[in-house]
Design a protein around this motif. Structure first.
Motif, short mmCIF file in Angstrom:
data_model
loop_
_atom_site.label_atom_id
_atom_site.label_comp_id
_atom_site.label_asym_id
_atom_site.label_seq_id
_atom_site.Cartn_x
_atom_site.Cartn_y
_atom_site.Cartn_z
N ASN A 1 -45.14 5.53 7.87
CA ASN A 1 -44.78 6.64 6.98
C ASN A 1 -44.17 6.12 5.69
O ASN A 1 -43.58 5.06 5.64
N ARG A 2 -44.32 6.92 4.69
CA ARG A 2 -43.79 6.55 3.38
C ARG A 2 -42.31 6.90 3.30
O ARG A 2 -41.89 7.91 3.82
N GLY A 3 -41.56 6.06 2.64
CA GLY A 3 -40.12 6.27 2.55
C GLY A 3 -39.73 7.08 1.32
O GLY A 3 -40.54 7.37 0.46
N ARG A 4 -38.47 7.41 1.28
CA ARG A 4 -37.90 8.13 0.14
C ARG A 4 -37.83 7.16 -1.06
O ARG A 4 -37.52 5.99 -0.90
N PRO A 5 -38.12 7.64 -2.27
CA PRO A 5 -38.10 6.72 -3.42
C PRO A 5 -36.69 6.31 -3.81
O PRO A 5 -35.76 7.10 -3.72
N ARG A 6 -36.55 5.05 -4.22
CA ARG A 6 -35.28 4.60 -4.82
C ARG A 6 -35.13 5.40 -6.11
O ARG A 6 -36.06 5.52 -6.89
N THR A 7 -33.94 5.96 -6.31
CA THR A 7 -33.74 6.86 -7.43
C THR A 7 -32.50 6.47 -8.22
O THR A 7 -31.44 6.23 -7.64
N ILE A 8 -32.66 6.39 -9.52
CA ILE A 8 -31.54 6.14 -10.42
C ILE A 8 -31.28 7.45 -11.15
O ILE A 8 -32.19 8.03 -11.75
N VAL A 9 -30.04 7.94 -11.08
CA VAL A 9 -29.70 9.24 -11.65
C VAL A 9 -28.57 9.07 -12.65
O VAL A 9 -27.58 8.39 -12.38
N ARG A 10 -28.72 9.71 -13.80
CA ARG A 10 -27.64 9.74 -14.80
C ARG A 10 -27.46 11.18 -15.25
O ARG A 10 -28.42 11.84 -15.62
N PHE A 11 -26.23 11.65 -15.19
CA PHE A 11 -25.90 13.01 -15.62
C PHE A 11 -24.96 12.97 -16.81
O PHE A 11 -24.11 12.10 -16.90
N GLU A 12 -25.11 13.93 -17.69
CA GLU A 12 -24.13 14.20 -18.73
C GLU A 12 -23.79 15.67 -18.58
O GLU A 12 -24.68 16.52 -18.51
N ASN A 13 -22.52 15.98 -18.51
CA ASN A 13 -22.06 17.36 -18.36
C ASN A 13 -21.18 17.75 -19.53
O ASN A 13 -20.38 16.96 -20.00
N ARG A 14 -21.32 18.98 -19.97
CA ARG A 14 -20.45 19.55 -20.99
C ARG A 14 -20.07 20.94 -20.50
O ARG A 14 -20.90 21.66 -19.98
N GLY A 15 -18.81 21.31 -20.68
CA GLY A 15 -18.40 22.63 -20.26
C GLY A 15 -16.98 22.91 -20.67
O GLY A 15 -16.30 22.06 -21.25
N GLN A 16 -16.54 24.10 -20.36
CA GLN A 16 -15.17 24.47 -20.65
C GLN A 16 -14.24 23.74 -19.70
O GLN A 16 -14.67 23.04 -18.80
N LYS A 17 -12.96 23.95 -19.89
CA LYS A 17 -11.97 23.24 -19.09
C LYS A 17 -12.10 23.52 -17.59
O LYS A 17 -11.79 22.68 -16.77
N LYS A 18 -12.57 24.70 -17.24
CA LYS A 18 -12.70 25.03 -15.82
C LYS A 18 -14.12 24.82 -15.32
O LYS A 18 -14.50 25.28 -14.26
#
Length: 186
Positions: free
Chosen positions: A52-69
């Protein structure tokens, strides 16, 4: 084709692992035709993992912007998946990684750049949570870090941002070239 009969026992679901034809299934069909007799393929538990085929190696980068809460926020995601040597379900896997980013939370602004890279490694394919597990884990981990930074209970951050009744997740995909800074400017 009328002479081919496939018997699959009712043992569990496919969850992606049985959704594509791999060479051994084709070999079994050819062998049955040549032998004029049924051919049975059995796997040891170890062979199941090799086949069976495996799950792909994944590189993730997030940038978040929001209010203080952390409400009325924006998320920019860049996801790179190592798809192995063959594409298989690669295009769908990388699509799901981004399309389901806003599936749980009301995120009014999502920008997603997804890349499926073909390498000289074994091919990856569909599995449980096809394309979403690695990205979801990274996103939820980041929510924990944001809550810690804001000194808010992580459950409260999640509850505040859950999709409202009759809300639609931000899953409309459009392709447009832009740099990461322009995702957060109006």
């Amino acid at each position: 084709m009328a002479g081919i009969r496939i018997i699959k026992p009712l043992v569990g679901g496919g969850f992606g692992g049985k959704s594509e034809v791999l060479p051994l299934e084709i070999i079994a069909a050819i062998a049955a035709r040549k032998a004029h007799a049924p051919v049975k393929i059995t796997y040891t538990r170890e062979e199941v993992f090799w086949r069976n085929r495996g799950r792909p190696r994944t590189i993730v980068r997030f940038e978040n912007r929001g209010q203080k809460k952390w409400t009325d926020h924006a998320v920019a995601a860049r996801v790179i998946q190592d798809g192995g040597a063959y594409c298989s379900y690669g295009a769908v896997t990388i699509l799901y990684s981004g399309a389901l980013l806003g599936a749980l939370y009301d995120i009014p602004n999502i920008r997603y750049d997804g890349y499926r890279v073909l390498t000289n490694k074994p091919a990856c394919g569909a599995m449980r949570g096809h394309g979403t597990v690695n990205v979801r884990f990274a996103f939820e981990s980041q929510l924990d870090e944001i809550a810690d930074h804001l000194r808010i209970d992580p459950a409260v951050v999640r509850h505040r941002n859950l999709l409202k009744p009759r809300a639609s997740p931000s899953t409309i995909c459009a392709c447009k070239a832009m740099d990461s800074r322009s995702a957060f400017t109006r």
